[in-house]
Design an enzyme around this catalytic site. Structure first.
Site, PDB file in Angstrom:
ATOM      1  N   ARG A  98      -3.603   0.266  -0.768  1.00  4.10           N
ATOM      2  CA  ARG A  98      -4.663   1.135  -0.280  1.00  4.10           C
ATOM      3  C   ARG A  98      -5.420   0.406   0.814  1.00  4.10           C
ATOM      4  NH1 ARG A  98      -9.524   3.291  -4.050  1.00  4.10           N
ATOM      5  NH2 ARG A  98     -10.061   1.097  -3.903  1.00  4.10           N
ATOM      6  N   THR A 102     -10.015   2.688   5.108  1.00  2.00           N
ATOM      7  CA  THR A 102      -9.834   4.146   5.071  1.00  2.00           C
ATOM      8  C   THR A 102      -9.585   4.655   3.649  1.00  2.00           C
ATOM      9  OG1 THR A 102      -7.441   3.998   5.313  1.00  2.00           O
ATOM     10  CG2 THR A 102      -8.740   4.054   7.340  1.00  2.00           C
ATOM     11  N   ASP A 194     -10.006  -4.897  -9.655  1.00  2.00           N
ATOM     12  CA  ASP A 194      -8.728  -4.645  -8.983  1.00  2.00           C
ATOM     13  C   ASP A 194      -7.583  -5.050  -9.924  1.00  2.00           C
ATOM     14  OD1 ASP A 194      -7.580  -4.585  -5.740  1.00  2.00           O
ATOM     15  OD2 ASP A 194      -6.288  -5.255  -7.395  1.00  2.00           O
ATOM     16  N   ASP A 197      -4.919  -7.594  -8.602  1.00  2.00           N
ATOM     17  CA  ASP A 197      -5.430  -8.971  -8.526  1.00  2.00           C
ATOM     18  C   ASP A 197      -5.556  -9.589  -9.914  1.00  2.00           C
ATOM     19  OD1 ASP A 197      -5.606  -9.130  -5.783  1.00  2.00           O
ATOM     20  OD2 ASP A 197      -7.681  -8.412  -5.697  1.00  2.00           O
TER      21      ASP A 197
HETATM   22  O1  LIG Z   1      -6.231   6.159  -6.245  1.00  2.00           O
HETATM   23  P1  LIG Z   1      -6.344   5.243  -5.064  1.00  2.00           P
HETATM   24  O2  LIG Z   1      -7.685   5.353  -4.386  1.00  2.00           O
HETATM   25  O3  LIG Z   1      -5.217   5.379  -4.100  1.00  2.00           O
HETATM   26  O4  LIG Z   1      -6.350   3.755  -5.649  1.00  2.00           O
HETATM   27  C1  LIG Z   1      -5.460   3.353  -6.639  1.00  2.00           C
HETATM   28  C2  LIG Z   1      -4.483   2.363  -6.091  1.00  2.00           C
HETATM   29  O5  LIG Z   1      -5.156   1.145  -5.751  1.00  2.00           O
HETATM   30  C3  LIG Z   1      -4.544   0.059  -6.455  1.00  2.00           C
HETATM   31  O6  LIG Z   1      -3.555  -0.544  -5.697  1.00  2.00           O
HETATM   32  P2  LIG Z   1      -3.916  -1.553  -4.501  1.00  2.00           P
HETATM   33  O7  LIG Z   1      -4.051  -0.833  -3.204  1.00  2.00           O
HETATM   34  O8  LIG Z   1      -5.073  -2.402  -4.908  1.00  2.00           O
HETATM   35  O9  LIG Z   1      -2.593  -2.418  -4.388  1.00  2.00           O
HETATM   36  P3  LIG Z   1      -2.101  -3.596  -5.358  1.00  2.00           P
HETATM   37  O10 LIG Z   1      -1.551  -2.922  -6.581  1.00  2.00           O
HETATM   38  O11 LIG Z   1      -1.077  -4.281  -4.553  1.00  2.00           O
HETATM   39  O12 LIG Z   1      -3.278  -4.470  -5.689  1.00  2.00           O
HETATM   40  C4  LIG Z   1      -3.996   0.721  -7.690  1.00  2.00           C
HETATM   41  O13 LIG Z   1      -3.033  -0.066  -8.341  1.00  2.00           O
HETATM   42  C5  LIG Z   1      -3.472   2.035  -7.166  1.00  2.00           C
HETATM   43  O14 LIG Z   1      -2.169   1.955  -6.628  1.00  2.00           O
HETATM   44  O1  LIG Z   2     -11.030   0.380  -9.405  1.00  2.00           O
HETATM   45  C1  LIG Z   2      -9.958   0.296  -8.781  1.00  2.00           C
HETATM   46  C2  LIG Z   2      -9.619   1.199  -7.751  1.00  2.00           C
HETATM   47  C3  LIG Z   2      -8.416   1.048  -7.119  1.00  2.00           C
HETATM   48  N1  LIG Z   2      -7.593   0.033  -7.475  1.00  2.00           N
HETATM   49  C4  LIG Z   2      -7.905  -0.836  -8.467  1.00  2.00           C
HETATM   50  O2  LIG Z   2      -7.139  -1.742  -8.768  1.00  2.00           O
HETATM   51  N2  LIG Z   2      -9.080  -0.690  -9.087  1.00  2.00           N
HETATM   52 MG   LIG Z   3      -5.050  -4.040  -5.838  1.00  2.00          MG
END
Ligand SMILES: O=P(O)(O)OC[C@H]1O[C@H](OP(=O)(O)OP(=O)(O)O)[C@H](O)[C@@H]1O
Ligand SMILES: O=c1cc[nH]c(=O)[nH]1
Ligand SMILES: [Mg+2]
Length: 203
Positions: A98, A102, A194, A197
């Protein structure tokens, strides 16, 4: 889902003092418990089985083919927990992150099993926040002509549920908790931070 075991394990994930080892283990355990619920409607068929006593008809899972598709990275944390119950499931991968400004999903990887169109698909991602990533993931999979898709999230925000229901009303969402809202950075409140992470120890 409100099973006490799920709620207990979820509280461990939410605690900021839970370290990477425990976080990873508990994500996997929660995925196993959620899988039990999300597969409740799998069709059964009768087969004849000979017990040591007699022969009788019993139920087994009908030849339904399943695939799970984790959304990278965080969805990877749920894969082993599902495979514990469904070891023969095939696994596709969708890489999405994400954009922090944006909040739009950016695709960077996609690899599906060849016969994905014949399978029921369960998409795995611990977090459903704005719903942008889930909606995009569902659309990728629909582009492969998959007919039956379920979405499994550990924590969902109302905004994400609304977005997925609006974009994909045919997709059922299974989540262990429905939280209050999103904050100004698109993080779920109270949430768990997150998920990626915390699973991979990258912060
Ligand atoms: O509903 P949204 O607003 O789209 O957010 C949710 C997304 O954000 C996180 O991924 P992230 O972008 O942090 O990637 P990662 O899993 O690599 O940390 C999570 O694991 C989802 O995929
Ligand atoms: O709270 C949140 C939102 C998006 N992605 C995450 O990992 N945590
Ligand atoms: Mg993430």
């Amino acid at each position: 889902m409100d099973h006490p075991l799920l709620q207990h394990k979820l509280s461990i994930l939410r605690d900021e003092n839970t370290g990477v080892k425990d976080f990873r283990e508990v994500v996997s355990e929660i995925a196993t418990l959620m899988c039990y619920e999300a597969t409740r409607d799998l069709p059964l068929e009768e087969v004849e089985i000979k017990t040591p006593i007699t022969t009788a008809k019993f139920k087994t899972i009908a030849g339904k083919k399943l695939a799970i598709v984790p959304v990278l990275r965080a969805g990877l944390g749920m894969v082993d927990g599902i495979l514990t119950l469904i070891p023969s499931a095939k696994v596709g991968h969708i890489g999405l992150y994400r954009d922090p400004d944006t909040l739009e999903p950016v695709e960077y990887y996609c690899k599906m099993p060849n016969d994905i169109a014949e399978r029921e698909v369960i998409i795995l991602d611990p977090m459903l926040a704005t719903g942008g990533s889930a909606s995009a993931a569902i659309q990728f999979i629909k582009n492969y002509e998959v007919k039956n898709i379920k979405l499994m999230n550990i924590i969902a925000a109302p905004e994400g549920i609304q977005r997925v229901h609006h974009d994909h009303p045919d997709v059922d969402i299974y989540c262990a908790a429905l939280d209050e809202k999103l904050n100004d950075h698109g993080y779920i409140v109270p949430g768990l931070g997150d998920a990626g992470d915390r699973i991979f120890g990258t912060k």
